[in-house]
Design a protein around this motif. Structure first.
Motif, PDB file in Angstrom:
ATOM      1  N   HIS A  11       0.858  -1.190   0.000  1.00 35.53           N
ATOM      2  CA  HIS A  11       0.000   0.000   0.000  1.00 35.53           C
ATOM      3  C   HIS A  11       0.886   1.229   0.000  1.00 35.53           C
ATOM      4  O   HIS A  11       2.108   1.138   0.065  1.00 35.53           O
ATOM      5  N   ARG A  12       0.279   2.381  -0.066  1.00 41.41           N
ATOM      6  CA  ARG A  12       1.033   3.617   0.048  1.00 41.41           C
ATOM      7  C   ARG A  12       0.337   4.544   1.034  1.00 41.41           C
ATOM      8  O   ARG A  12      -0.871   4.421   1.291  1.00 41.41           O
ATOM      9  N   THR A  13       1.091   5.456   1.622  1.00 35.32           N
ATOM     10  CA  THR A  13       0.521   6.438   2.535  1.00 35.32           C
ATOM     11  C   THR A  13      -0.539   7.244   1.800  1.00 35.32           C
ATOM     12  O   THR A  13      -0.320   7.697   0.676  1.00 35.32           O
ATOM     13  N   THR A  14      -1.707   7.419   2.423  1.00 35.62           N
ATOM     14  CA  THR A  14      -2.793   8.133   1.757  1.00 35.62           C
ATOM     15  C   THR A  14      -2.547   9.638   1.787  1.00 35.62           C
ATOM     16  O   THR A  14      -1.741  10.152   2.566  1.00 35.62           O
ATOM     17  N   GLU A  15      -3.263  10.354   0.913  1.00 35.94           N
ATOM     18  CA  GLU A  15      -3.151  11.812   0.881  1.00 35.94           C
ATOM     19  C   GLU A  15      -3.501  12.418   2.234  1.00 35.94           C
ATOM     20  O   GLU A  15      -2.869  13.378   2.688  1.00 35.94           O
ATOM     21  N   TYR A  16      -4.539  11.858   2.886  1.00 36.04           N
ATOM     22  CA  TYR A  16      -4.944  12.369   4.198  1.00 36.04           C
ATOM     23  C   TYR A  16      -3.829  12.192   5.216  1.00 36.04           C
ATOM     24  O   TYR A  16      -3.516  13.113   5.989  1.00 36.04           O
ATOM     25  N   GLU A  17      -3.224  11.024   5.237  1.00 34.75           N
ATOM     26  CA  GLU A  17      -2.137  10.780   6.192  1.00 34.75           C
ATOM     27  C   GLU A  17      -0.947  11.704   5.924  1.00 34.75           C
ATOM     28  O   GLU A  17      -0.306  12.188   6.873  1.00 34.75           O
ATOM     29  N   GLU A  18      -0.662  11.965   4.663  1.00 30.14           N
ATOM     30  CA  GLU A  18       0.427  12.887   4.339  1.00 30.14           C
ATOM     31  C   GLU A  18       0.105  14.302   4.802  1.00 30.14           C
ATOM     32  O   GLU A  18       0.976  15.020   5.304  1.00 30.14           O
ATOM     33  N   GLU A  41     -12.919  16.415   4.148  1.00 34.01           N
ATOM     34  CA  GLU A  41     -13.711  15.197   4.306  1.00 34.01           C
ATOM     35  C   GLU A  41     -13.590  14.284   3.091  1.00 34.01           C
ATOM     36  O   GLU A  41     -13.556  13.059   3.224  1.00 34.01           O
ATOM     37  N   GLU A  42     -13.497  14.879   1.900  1.00 36.43           N
ATOM     38  CA  GLU A  42     -13.329  14.060   0.699  1.00 36.43           C
ATOM     39  C   GLU A  42     -12.035  13.255   0.768  1.00 36.43           C
ATOM     40  O   GLU A  42     -12.010  12.056   0.462  1.00 36.43           O
ATOM     41  N   VAL A  43     -10.947  13.899   1.186  1.00 33.44           N
ATOM     42  CA  VAL A  43      -9.655  13.240   1.286  1.00 33.44           C
ATOM     43  C   VAL A  43      -9.670  12.203   2.407  1.00 33.44           C
ATOM     44  O   VAL A  43      -9.130  11.102   2.268  1.00 33.44           O
ATOM     45  N   ALA A  44     -10.298  12.564   3.539  1.00 37.60           N
ATOM     46  CA  ALA A  44     -10.359  11.650   4.682  1.00 37.60           C
ATOM     47  C   ALA A  44     -11.167  10.403   4.351  1.00 37.60           C
ATOM     48  O   ALA A  44     -10.815   9.295   4.774  1.00 37.60           O
ATOM     49  N   GLU A  45     -12.245  10.560   3.581  1.00 42.18           N
ATOM     50  CA  GLU A  45     -13.076   9.409   3.231  1.00 42.18           C
ATOM     51  C   GLU A  45     -12.315   8.436   2.334  1.00 42.18           C
ATOM     52  O   GLU A  45     -12.424   7.217   2.497  1.00 42.18           O
ATOM     53  N   ARG A  46     -11.511   8.958   1.410  1.00 44.45           N
ATOM     54  CA  ARG A  46     -10.710   8.062   0.575  1.00 44.45           C
ATOM     55  C   ARG A  46      -9.707   7.296   1.420  1.00 44.45           C
ATOM     56  O   ARG A  46      -9.450   6.116   1.181  1.00 44.45           O
ATOM     57  N   SER A  47      -9.158   7.954   2.424  1.00 45.85           N
ATOM     58  CA  SER A  47      -8.228   7.272   3.323  1.00 45.85           C
ATOM     59  C   SER A  47      -8.932   6.189   4.124  1.00 45.85           C
ATOM     60  O   SER A  47      -8.393   5.089   4.295  1.00 45.85           O
ATOM     61  N   VAL A 108      -2.150  -9.627  -7.057  1.00 49.83           N
ATOM     62  CA  VAL A 108      -3.573  -9.309  -7.092  1.00 49.83           C
ATOM     63  C   VAL A 108      -3.703  -7.803  -6.910  1.00 49.83           C
ATOM     64  O   VAL A 108      -3.178  -7.244  -5.938  1.00 49.83           O
ATOM     65  N   GLY A 109      -4.387  -7.135  -7.833  1.00 49.59           N
ATOM     66  CA  GLY A 109      -4.576  -5.690  -7.730  1.00 49.59           C
ATOM     67  C   GLY A 109      -5.957  -5.348  -7.217  1.00 49.59           C
ATOM     68  O   GLY A 109      -6.967  -5.743  -7.809  1.00 49.59           O
ATOM     69  N   ILE A 110      -6.017  -4.604  -6.105  1.00 50.24           N
ATOM     70  CA  ILE A 110      -7.284  -4.220  -5.475  1.00 50.24           C
ATOM     71  C   ILE A 110      -7.471  -2.716  -5.596  1.00 50.24           C
ATOM     72  O   ILE A 110      -6.642  -1.932  -5.116  1.00 50.24           O
ATOM     73  N   ASP A 111      -8.571  -2.300  -6.204  1.00 48.32           N
ATOM     74  CA  ASP A 111      -8.902  -0.885  -6.391  1.00 48.32           C
ATOM     75  C   ASP A 111      -9.719  -0.409  -5.196  1.00 48.32           C
ATOM     76  O   ASP A 111     -10.823  -0.886  -4.960  1.00 48.32           O
ATOM     77  N   THR A 112      -9.162   0.533  -4.446  1.00 52.07           N
ATOM     78  CA  THR A 112      -9.868   1.058  -3.265  1.00 52.07           C
ATOM     79  C   THR A 112     -10.719   2.269  -3.587  1.00 52.07           C
ATOM     80  O   THR A 112     -11.475   2.738  -2.729  1.00 52.07           O
ATOM     81  N   ASP A 113     -10.608   2.784  -4.797  1.00 57.12           N
ATOM     82  CA  ASP A 113     -11.333   4.012  -5.147  1.00 57.12           C
ATOM     83  C   ASP A 113     -11.861   3.913  -6.573  1.00 57.12           C
ATOM     84  O   ASP A 113     -11.420   4.637  -7.464  1.00 57.12           O
ATOM     85  N   PRO A 114     -12.827   2.994  -6.814  1.00 60.27           N
ATOM     86  CA  PRO A 114     -13.351   2.805  -8.171  1.00 60.27           C
ATOM     87  C   PRO A 114     -13.898   4.112  -8.737  1.00 60.27           C
ATOM     88  O   PRO A 114     -14.543   4.894  -8.043  1.00 60.27           O
TER      89      PRO A 114
END
Length: 299
Positions: A11-18, A41-47, A108-114
């Motif tokens: 995984h990678r560090t999310t925008e919110y965490e950064e 909130e938009e950024v936090a929800e993706r995280s 295996v590739g998993i999309d967390t933000d379709p």
């Protein structure tokens, strides 16, 4: 006694965490974004979606299997084992980032933000992870064997990439070198340019495609599993000492592009990972072609 398989969650560090790491607290990060007309909130929800996906996938791993997690920034220090099943959780580009460190392990590739990702390499949802992990180790399990590109220097430095390899000056300034093909023509041309790009069929959905669209020409884009590469010289500069006759073409499995450095320092990096570049100095030669190893992408 053989080891139980290990699932490695990449995984990678999310925008919110950064953002929180940069500004100290959620509130300060929210104030920073609001001052620029953005809602945190938009950024936090993706995280949160990414964290839920990681938790769901970890829960789907069989109890007798081992697990590990690695963040994108630590990939160059992580040791993948032959029995690993690699589950990439995030964007398409993250699959390319991890590909160079593998040697045939299923991915295996998993999309967390379709909807935000093209889904070329992260093709699945977190809820499918259990079945996909089982399929990855099952005899006869289905996987696409994606072609990769390889650069090998004369001092044995080696670089693998799934999308493309760039050879040129750091900062994309003028690079000087001699370019040729390993073929019967034996033509070698001194060049000054913004660098050379060599890409695969998977890379044909990104940087390689943009250059190809600009150039046109007789070379069709390769497919992701096709043993064929395309290469382009970027902004070759004609002068009394440098030419522009070798500026693009294709490579098959038996063909190689040969570049000999005539600058103090050039670099080669793959899939945008410039921090993990191979350094090349005056007089060194590097050969680029289709790699023997492929990326095994499940499903």
């Amino acid at each position: 006694m053989s080891l139980a398989p290990r699932v490695v969650l990449v995984h990678r560090t999310t925008e919110y965490e950064e953002l929180v790491a940069r500004h100290g607290t959620h509130g300060q990060a929210a104030f920073f974004l609001s001052s620029r007309g953005r809602d945190i909130e938009e950024v936090a929800e993706r995280s949160r979606r990414t964290r839920r996906a990681l938790s769901d996938i970890a829960s789907a791993v069989p109890l007798t299997w081992r697990q590990a997690r690695v963040e994108r920034g630590d990939l160059d220090r992580f040791l993948f084992a032959p029995e690993d099943v690699v589950v990439v959780v995030g964007q398409d580009g993250l699959v390319a980032n991890v590909a160079k460190y593998l040697a045939g392990q299923p991915v295996v590739g998993i999309d967390t933000d379709p909807g935000r990702n093209p889904g070329v390499l992260v093709r699945h949802r977190a809820g499918d992870a259990g079945a996909l992990i089982a399929s990855a180790v099952a005899r006869g399990g289905q996987a696409d064997e994606l072609t990769m590109v390889e650069a090998v220097a004369d001092d044995t430095q080696r670089l693998l990439a799934l999308n493309e390899i760039y050879l040129g000056a750091a900062g994309h300034q003028t690079a000087r070198y001699r370019l040729g093909l390993d073929d019967d023509r034996g033509v070698v041309e001194p060049q000054a340019s913004s660098g050379v790009l060599v890409g695969t069929g998977t890379g044909a959905s990104g940087w390689l495609r943009s250059v190809w669209q600009e150039r046109g020409g007789p070379f069709p884009l390769p497919g992701p599993t096709e043993d064929r590469l395309l290469w382009f010289v970027r902004e070759a500069w004609p002068s009394p000492a440098t030419g522009t006759s070798l500026v693009g073409g294709g490579l098959t499995r038996t063909g190689h592009l040969r570049l000999t450095v005539e600058s103090d320092r050039l670099i080669a990096f793959g899939d945008g990972m410039e921090k993990d570049a191979v350094e090349l100095v005056w007089g060194q030669t590097v050969r680029v072609g289709v790699a023997e190893v492929r990326l095994r992408l499940v499903g």
